[in-house]
Scaffold this motif. Sequence first.
Motif, PDB file in Angstrom:
ATOM      1  N   ARG A 114     -28.235  49.979  21.189  1.00  0.00           N
ATOM      2  CA  ARG A 114     -28.982  50.782  22.156  1.00  0.00           C
ATOM      3  C   ARG A 114     -29.998  49.882  22.837  1.00  0.00           C
ATOM      4  NH1 ARG A 114     -30.371  53.783  17.800  1.00  0.00           N
ATOM      5  NH2 ARG A 114     -32.535  53.923  18.461  1.00  0.00           N
ATOM      6  N   GLN A 115     -30.314  50.203  24.096  1.00  0.00           N
ATOM      7  CA  GLN A 115     -31.242  49.364  24.847  1.00  0.00           C
ATOM      8  C   GLN A 115     -32.307  50.199  25.554  1.00  0.00           C
ATOM      9  OE1 GLN A 115     -28.160  47.239  27.092  1.00  0.00           O
ATOM     10  NE2 GLN A 115     -28.726  45.376  25.992  1.00  0.00           N
ATOM     11  N   PRO A 116     -33.227  50.794  24.765  1.00  0.00           N
ATOM     12  CA  PRO A 116     -34.374  51.437  25.409  1.00  0.00           C
ATOM     13  C   PRO A 116     -35.220  50.368  26.100  1.00  0.00           C
ATOM     14  CG  PRO A 116     -34.693  51.296  23.038  1.00  0.00           C
ATOM     15  CD  PRO A 116     -33.292  50.854  23.298  1.00  0.00           C
ATOM     16  N   GLU A 117     -36.133  50.775  26.942  1.00  0.00           N
ATOM     17  CA  GLU A 117     -36.899  49.832  27.752  1.00  0.00           C
ATOM     18  C   GLU A 117     -37.596  48.779  26.896  1.00  0.00           C
ATOM     19  OE1 GLU A 117     -40.188  49.870  31.396  1.00  0.00           O
ATOM     20  OE2 GLU A 117     -39.764  51.702  30.265  1.00  0.00           O
ATOM     21  N   ASN A 118     -37.348  47.504  27.222  1.00  0.00           N
ATOM     22  CA  ASN A 118     -37.951  46.354  26.556  1.00  0.00           C
ATOM     23  C   ASN A 118     -37.607  46.258  25.080  1.00  0.00           C
ATOM     24  OD1 ASN A 118     -39.269  45.245  28.815  1.00  0.00           O
ATOM     25  ND2 ASN A 118     -40.927  46.732  28.630  1.00  0.00           N
ATOM     26  N   ASN A 119     -36.528  46.887  24.662  1.00  0.00           N
ATOM     27  CA  ASN A 119     -36.094  46.806  23.272  1.00  0.00           C
ATOM     28  C   ASN A 119     -34.571  46.691  23.228  1.00  0.00           C
ATOM     29  OD1 ASN A 119     -38.430  47.376  21.193  1.00  0.00           O
ATOM     30  ND2 ASN A 119     -38.813  48.688  22.953  1.00  0.00           N
ATOM     31  N   HIS A 120     -34.109  46.225  22.085  1.00  0.00           N
ATOM     32  CA  HIS A 120     -32.676  46.044  21.851  1.00  0.00           C
ATOM     33  C   HIS A 120     -32.446  46.480  20.408  1.00  0.00           C
ATOM     34  CE1 HIS A 120     -28.943  44.024  23.233  1.00  0.00           C
ATOM     35  NE2 HIS A 120     -28.745  43.751  21.953  1.00  0.00           N
ATOM     36  N   GLY A 144     -30.039  34.908   9.635  1.00  0.00           N
ATOM     37  CA  GLY A 144     -31.135  33.976   9.416  1.00  0.00           C
ATOM     38  C   GLY A 144     -32.477  34.384   9.986  1.00  0.00           C
ATOM     39  N   ALA A 145     -32.547  35.531  10.662  1.00  0.00           N
ATOM     40  CA  ALA A 145     -33.809  36.000  11.246  1.00  0.00           C
ATOM     41  C   ALA A 145     -34.446  37.054  10.345  1.00  0.00           C
ATOM     42  CB  ALA A 145     -33.569  36.582  12.632  1.00  0.00           C
ATOM     43  N   SER A 146     -35.703  36.878  10.025  1.00  0.00           N
ATOM     44  CA  SER A 146     -36.440  37.862   9.244  1.00  0.00           C
ATOM     45  C   SER A 146     -36.785  39.052  10.139  1.00  0.00           C
ATOM     46  CB  SER A 146     -37.734  37.241   8.704  1.00  0.00           C
ATOM     47  OG  SER A 146     -38.546  38.232   8.093  1.00  0.00           O
ATOM     48  N   LEU A 147     -36.264  40.222   9.779  1.00  0.00           N
ATOM     49  CA  LEU A 147     -36.469  41.420  10.583  1.00  0.00           C
ATOM     50  C   LEU A 147     -36.961  42.561   9.700  1.00  0.00           C
ATOM     51  CD1 LEU A 147     -33.169  41.254  12.687  1.00  0.00           C
ATOM     52  CD2 LEU A 147     -35.461  40.526  13.407  1.00  0.00           C
ATOM     53  N   PRO A 165     -37.938  41.295  23.446  1.00  0.00           N
ATOM     54  CA  PRO A 165     -37.371  40.269  24.334  1.00  0.00           C
ATOM     55  C   PRO A 165     -37.514  38.846  23.798  1.00  0.00           C
ATOM     56  CG  PRO A 165     -38.496  41.922  25.635  1.00  0.00           C
ATOM     57  CD  PRO A 165     -38.789  42.252  24.197  1.00  0.00           C
ATOM     58  N   GLU A 166     -38.627  38.523  23.148  1.00  0.00           N
ATOM     59  CA  GLU A 166     -38.815  37.158  22.626  1.00  0.00           C
ATOM     60  C   GLU A 166     -37.784  36.846  21.550  1.00  0.00           C
ATOM     61  OE1 GLU A 166     -40.417  33.326  21.917  1.00  0.00           O
ATOM     62  OE2 GLU A 166     -40.379  34.694  23.630  1.00  0.00           O
ATOM     63  N   THR A 167     -37.481  37.808  20.700  1.00  0.00           N
ATOM     64  CA  THR A 167     -36.463  37.591  19.672  1.00  0.00           C
ATOM     65  C   THR A 167     -35.104  37.346  20.304  1.00  0.00           C
ATOM     66  OG1 THR A 167     -37.674  39.009  18.117  1.00  0.00           O
ATOM     67  CG2 THR A 167     -35.361  38.577  17.626  1.00  0.00           C
ATOM     68  N   THR A 172     -29.340  34.389  19.058  1.00  0.00           N
ATOM     69  CA  THR A 172     -28.050  34.739  19.653  1.00  0.00           C
ATOM     70  C   THR A 172     -27.787  36.239  19.635  1.00  0.00           C
ATOM     71  OG1 THR A 172     -26.871  34.505  17.536  1.00  0.00           O
ATOM     72  CG2 THR A 172     -27.069  32.529  18.922  1.00  0.00           C
ATOM     73  N   PHE A 173     -28.755  37.051  19.229  1.00  0.00           N
ATOM     74  CA  PHE A 173     -28.495  38.489  19.075  1.00  0.00           C
ATOM     75  C   PHE A 173     -28.064  39.153  20.381  1.00  0.00           C
ATOM     76  CE2 PHE A 173     -31.509  38.113  15.349  1.00  0.00           C
ATOM     77  CZ  PHE A 173     -30.517  38.260  14.395  1.00  0.00           C
TER      78      PHE A 173
END
Length: 235
Positions: A114-120, A144-147, A165-167, A172-173
């Motif tokens: 899903r892609q709400p505004e400024n999020n993934h 390999g990413a801490s989430l 967006p920075e993530t 490669t997400f």
Amino acid sequence: MFTGIVQGVAQVARITDQPGLRSFTLSFPTGFAQGLEVGASVACDGVCLTVTRVGPGDQAEFDVMQQSLALTTLGALQEGSRLNVERAARDGAEIGGHPLSGHVDFTAQLASIRQPENNHVLRLAVPERWVRYVFAKGYIAVNGASLTVAECNRQEGWFEVWLIPETLRMTTFGEKGVGDRLNIEIERATQVFVDTVREALDERLGPLMPALEALLKGQGSSVDELAQPLPKRLS
């Protein structure tokens, strides 16, 4: 040890098959391989690999055993594939994510995006035996990413993570699609806590455990919910 903060994206430059293993030559971002030596550890999509050859330029080679190829997404890599990379943490380094071993527990399938505004938002399907270790607001490592787990549904077997967006820029997400598989490492402290509580309950209740599990299920809960680490239940 790794921190779960992806430091760049590498590209597979060459793949060489040998008896019992596969060798990958990775091209790293400029400066990533500075000071890298044979024997050093690099997390590649969350899998801890050992450098077997350095150079030329910003390249290094890694040997991967058949078992690792079968249990992770590394077996599906092709020349040109891109993957998240992080060098091993140094003593005293700031841990911006959470401690990772680089030992992948399982692969999860990307069920939806899903892609709400400024999020993934990624929803990942979890095998039944591992879902007990996933809690909302808890840590988890994906490629390999801490989430942080935003939401988890144990009955349906999935969890969600929200990416800023920075993530997306540093990993490669943004290239992943529904149906892709991603490497998952659960947080070790959570695994130890959950297993310890379950074993203690089983030892004390014995034959009453199935009745307790049935009762909790009827109330929309589970033994795994009881085993959730207290600080996370209050967060």
